[in-house]
Design a protein around this motif. Structure first.
Motif, short mmCIF file in Angstrom:
data_model
loop_
_atom_site.label_atom_id
_atom_site.label_comp_id
_atom_site.label_asym_id
_atom_site.label_seq_id
_atom_site.Cartn_x
_atom_site.Cartn_y
_atom_site.Cartn_z
N THR A 174 3.62 -2.92 -2.28
CA THR A 174 3.50 -2.08 -1.09
C THR A 174 3.08 -2.87 0.14
OG1 THR A 174 2.96 -0.15 -2.46
CG2 THR A 174 2.38 -0.02 -0.14
N LEU A 175 2.11 -3.76 -0.01
CA LEU A 175 1.62 -4.52 1.15
C LEU A 175 2.71 -5.41 1.73
CD1 LEU A 175 -0.73 -5.33 2.99
CD2 LEU A 175 -1.33 -7.10 1.31
N LYS A 206 11.27 -6.77 5.04
CA LYS A 206 12.27 -6.08 4.23
C LYS A 206 13.36 -7.07 3.83
CE LYS A 206 10.46 -1.93 5.08
NZ LYS A 206 9.30 -2.36 5.87
N ARG A 240 10.48 -1.91 -2.82
CA ARG A 240 9.06 -1.62 -2.66
C ARG A 240 8.30 -1.99 -3.95
NH1 ARG A 240 6.10 1.56 0.75
NH2 ARG A 240 8.00 2.47 1.64
N LYS A 291 11.32 -7.37 15.78
CA LYS A 291 11.80 -7.63 14.42
C LYS A 291 13.12 -8.40 14.47
CE LYS A 291 8.43 -5.34 12.50
NZ LYS A 291 8.67 -4.01 11.90
N THR A 306 2.35 -9.72 10.73
CA THR A 306 2.51 -8.59 9.82
C THR A 306 3.53 -7.59 10.33
OG1 THR A 306 0.76 -7.30 10.91
CG2 THR A 306 0.10 -8.76 9.09
N HIS A 326 5.89 -5.17 1.34
CA HIS A 326 7.00 -4.35 1.83
C HIS A 326 6.72 -3.77 3.21
CE1 HIS A 326 9.77 -0.78 1.81
NE2 HIS A 326 10.59 -1.73 1.39
N SER A 327 5.44 -3.61 3.54
CA SER A 327 5.09 -3.10 4.86
C SER A 327 5.25 -4.16 5.94
CB SER A 327 3.64 -2.59 4.87
OG SER A 327 2.71 -3.66 4.79
N MET A 328 5.38 -5.43 5.51
CA MET A 328 5.47 -6.54 6.46
C MET A 328 6.89 -7.05 6.64
SD MET A 328 2.11 -8.65 5.14
CE MET A 328 2.58 -10.12 6.03
N TRP A 373 2.71 -5.07 12.00
CA TRP A 373 2.00 -3.80 12.13
C TRP A 373 1.65 -3.54 13.59
CZ3 TRP A 373 -1.93 -5.51 7.86
CH2 TRP A 373 -1.28 -5.57 6.62
#
Length: 266
Positions: free
Chosen positions: A76-77, A83, A71, A39, A30, A79-81, A32
């Motif tokens: 949203t989910l 790009k 986004r 990355k 993820t 996009h948080s993982m 996170w």
């Protein structure tokens, strides 16, 4: 047969999404609570295949909305993982236009699986004659939270069934033209119904592994992707790719950063 290896931009992911890691983190793929040093940017590849029996496109890459409101496009989910990045001229619509084609010229769009970076651009090629996805993948995508169903909204997808053929890691495949020149090999593990594509002519052969493995290290060292539905099947699929790598002339993974856009004639 001409195979155009094309990049529809790139995607930034955590390195654990490409090569599964084990450690304290329950879901390192993820990104996170992970360092930015982990990355990486990798290409989002698509393949345009000029075959004597038709014009084929394997996967669709990013939609142009990635440039303006990703986004919203990804959710949203997702996009948080990861790009996306799509330079001008690199959407599938633009790449086809550069080569003198329109979506309506496509006889088949082959969707290896339904993850976002493989179907995001589907809206750009809805004019194709046939858009194919395996029945297993379609069933999984319509009951799971992993997929963004808006990406195929309005598209007329056709499901096909793999046949017991003795080919591939689970002995199942689908011969598109019935002559062995384009065979969709069931390579499950990363997703339920994913396939790789084996192209053959009398002169040469090519295996497009899609996300069965993210790069040669995947099958050389049997490191499965960070996201799998079945680790055992994913490793079984990689073992098969490893065997094929010594038998075919070319092997390409969808997100291999060492591969540049090119055209190969088989």
């Amino acid at each position: 047969m001409n195979v155009h290896l094309m990049h529809t931009g790139k995607v930034q992911i955590d390195q654990a999404l490409a090569l599964k890691e084990k450690g304290w983190h329950p879901a390192p793929y993820t990104g996170w609570l992970r360092s930015s040093k982990r990355k990486i940017w990798v290409p989002v590849s698509t393949y345009l295949i000029e075959h004597q029996k038709g014009l084929l496109l394997l996967d669709t890459g990013w939609h142009e909305e990635i440039r303006t409101n990703q986004r919203k496009h990804l959710g949203t989910l997702a996009h948080s993982m990861f790009k996306g990045f799509l330079p001008e001229g690199e959407s599938i619509r633009e790449l086809l236009q550069t080569r003198g084609y329109r979506a309506e010229d496509l006889d088949y769009v082959l969707l290896s699986h339904l993850d976002a970076d493989h179907v995001s651009g589907l809206n750009h090629v809805q004019g194709a004659s046939s858009i194919l996805v395996s029945r297993e993948e379609w069933a999984a995508a319509n009951r799971g939270m992993r997929y963004n169903k808006t990406m195929w909204k309005g598209a007329s997808l056709i499901t096909f069934d793999f046949e017991e053929s003795g080919l591939g890691p689970v002995d199942r495949s689908y011969d598109l033209f019935g002559d062995g020149s384009v065979t969709l090999i069931h390579t499950p593990g990363h997703s339920r119904g994913m396939f790789s594509v084996l192209l053959k002519t009398s002169r040469a052969s090519m295996l497009l592994v899609n996300d069965t493995g993210y790069c040669p290290q995947s099958w050389e060292e049997l490191v499965v992707p960070g996201i799998t539905v079945d680790d055992q099947q994913a490793k079984q699929s990689l073992r098969w790719v490893q065997q094929q790598a010594s038998q075919v002339d070319y092997v390409f993974a969808n997100h291999d950063p060492t591969i540049k856009p090119m055209t190969i004639t088989l």
